[in-house]
Write a protein that holds these residues in place. Sequence first.
Motif, short mmCIF file in Angstrom:
data_model
loop_
_atom_site.label_atom_id
_atom_site.label_comp_id
_atom_site.label_asym_id
_atom_site.label_seq_id
_atom_site.Cartn_x
_atom_site.Cartn_y
_atom_site.Cartn_z
N PHE A 174 -31.06 3.58 10.21
CA PHE A 174 -30.59 4.83 9.61
C PHE A 174 -31.75 5.80 9.34
N SER A 175 -32.76 5.76 10.21
CA SER A 175 -33.96 6.58 9.99
C SER A 175 -34.00 7.84 10.85
N VAL A 176 -33.12 7.92 11.86
CA VAL A 176 -33.10 9.10 12.73
C VAL A 176 -32.01 10.03 12.23
N HIS A 177 -32.43 11.03 11.47
CA HIS A 177 -31.48 11.92 10.79
C HIS A 177 -30.59 12.67 11.77
N LYS A 178 -31.13 13.02 12.93
CA LYS A 178 -30.32 13.73 13.93
C LYS A 178 -29.13 12.87 14.36
N ASN A 179 -29.36 11.57 14.58
CA ASN A 179 -28.26 10.68 14.98
C ASN A 179 -27.25 10.51 13.86
N ILE A 180 -27.71 10.49 12.64
CA ILE A 180 -26.78 10.38 11.50
C ILE A 180 -25.93 11.65 11.42
N ALA A 181 -26.59 12.82 11.54
CA ALA A 181 -25.85 14.09 11.44
C ALA A 181 -24.82 14.23 12.55
N ILE A 182 -25.25 14.00 13.81
CA ILE A 182 -24.28 14.16 14.91
C ILE A 182 -23.21 13.08 14.82
N GLY A 183 -23.59 11.89 14.32
CA GLY A 183 -22.61 10.82 14.14
C GLY A 183 -21.56 11.16 13.12
N ILE A 184 -21.97 11.74 12.00
CA ILE A 184 -21.00 12.18 11.00
C ILE A 184 -20.05 13.20 11.62
N GLY A 185 -20.62 14.16 12.36
CA GLY A 185 -19.78 15.16 13.03
C GLY A 185 -18.81 14.52 14.02
N MET A 186 -19.32 13.53 14.78
CA MET A 186 -18.46 12.87 15.77
C MET A 186 -17.35 12.06 15.10
N TRP A 187 -17.68 11.38 13.99
CA TRP A 187 -16.65 10.62 13.29
C TRP A 187 -15.59 11.55 12.68
N LEU A 188 -16.05 12.65 12.08
CA LEU A 188 -15.08 13.60 11.52
C LEU A 188 -14.20 14.18 12.63
N GLY A 189 -14.81 14.52 13.76
CA GLY A 189 -14.05 15.02 14.91
C GLY A 189 -13.06 13.99 15.43
N THR A 190 -13.47 12.73 15.45
CA THR A 190 -12.59 11.66 15.92
C THR A 190 -11.41 11.48 14.97
N ILE A 191 -11.66 11.52 13.68
CA ILE A 191 -10.57 11.43 12.69
C ILE A 191 -9.61 12.60 12.88
N MET A 192 -10.16 13.79 13.07
CA MET A 192 -9.32 14.97 13.26
C MET A 192 -8.50 14.85 14.53
N ARG B 78 -3.98 20.36 6.91
CA ARG B 78 -4.90 20.80 5.86
C ARG B 78 -6.09 19.85 5.76
N VAL B 79 -5.85 18.54 5.93
CA VAL B 79 -6.97 17.59 5.96
C VAL B 79 -7.93 17.97 7.08
N ASN B 80 -7.38 18.27 8.26
CA ASN B 80 -8.24 18.65 9.39
C ASN B 80 -8.97 19.96 9.12
N THR B 81 -8.32 20.90 8.46
CA THR B 81 -9.00 22.15 8.11
C THR B 81 -10.16 21.86 7.16
N MET B 82 -9.93 21.01 6.18
CA MET B 82 -11.00 20.62 5.25
C MET B 82 -12.14 19.94 6.00
N LEU B 83 -11.81 18.98 6.88
CA LEU B 83 -12.85 18.23 7.60
C LEU B 83 -13.58 19.08 8.63
N SER B 84 -12.93 20.15 9.12
CA SER B 84 -13.57 20.97 10.15
C SER B 84 -14.85 21.63 9.65
N VAL B 85 -14.90 21.92 8.35
CA VAL B 85 -16.08 22.61 7.80
C VAL B 85 -17.30 21.69 7.81
N PRO B 86 -17.24 20.47 7.21
CA PRO B 86 -18.41 19.59 7.29
C PRO B 86 -18.65 19.07 8.71
N MET B 87 -17.60 18.94 9.52
CA MET B 87 -17.79 18.50 10.91
C MET B 87 -18.66 19.50 11.66
N LEU B 88 -18.34 20.78 11.54
CA LEU B 88 -19.15 21.80 12.20
C LEU B 88 -20.55 21.86 11.62
#
Length: 200
Positions: free
Chosen positions: A124-142, A180-190
């Motif tokens: 968990f030391s490569v911050h870029k992978n964590i950031a894009i991963g969070i975005g990808m997980w949020l996008g996948t949930i959406m 509405r959940v997806n609208t909420m998640l779209s902000v941190p995902m982006l």
Amino acid sequence: MAAILTSLRNTVIAGFVLSLVLILMFLNWGGTLDYNFCAFLVRWLHVISGVMWIGLLWYFNFVQIPNMPSIPDDQKPAVSKVIAPAALFWFRWGAMSTIVFGIILAWQNGYLLDAYTLGAAEGFSVHKNIAIGIGMWLGTIMWFNVWFVIWPNQKIALGIVDAPADAKPKAGRTAMLFSRVNTMLSVPMLFAMVSAQNIY
């Protein structure tokens, strides 16, 4: 020009023709159709798909849903029978193409596993992978919400599939809440996806 702009099909084709002109300019300036260009092309298609998906998500939540109570009852069928089904078609396929191009992009660039595991292999030391991963997980949930919750419930609410009349309000509410959940998640995902490209 009117022949192009009065037809959506012709307008979209013209947009892609203009993009082809930009590709030809790129090639004329010494660019090549190499691996980097292919990766760029997939990213471009990912962004176009995402604009379609999130644009319609925000249309539903900022325009259609809040204004439905103000529409006279005799005019509501125009929305529920014509506009909403067409918008939902582009909405769900925008979601599908966004996730498909996103996964291809992550695979092409070698960070698919690192992103989906949030960089666990690197401690968990490569911050870029964590950031894009969070975005990808949020996008996948959406994406999951679109295909497996919102769309099935919208089909009931809009009468696209046969269902008891008393099931429609509940299905409509469920679709709205998950939208509405997806609208909420779209902000941190982006935020996560853009930050991975720009600040890490």
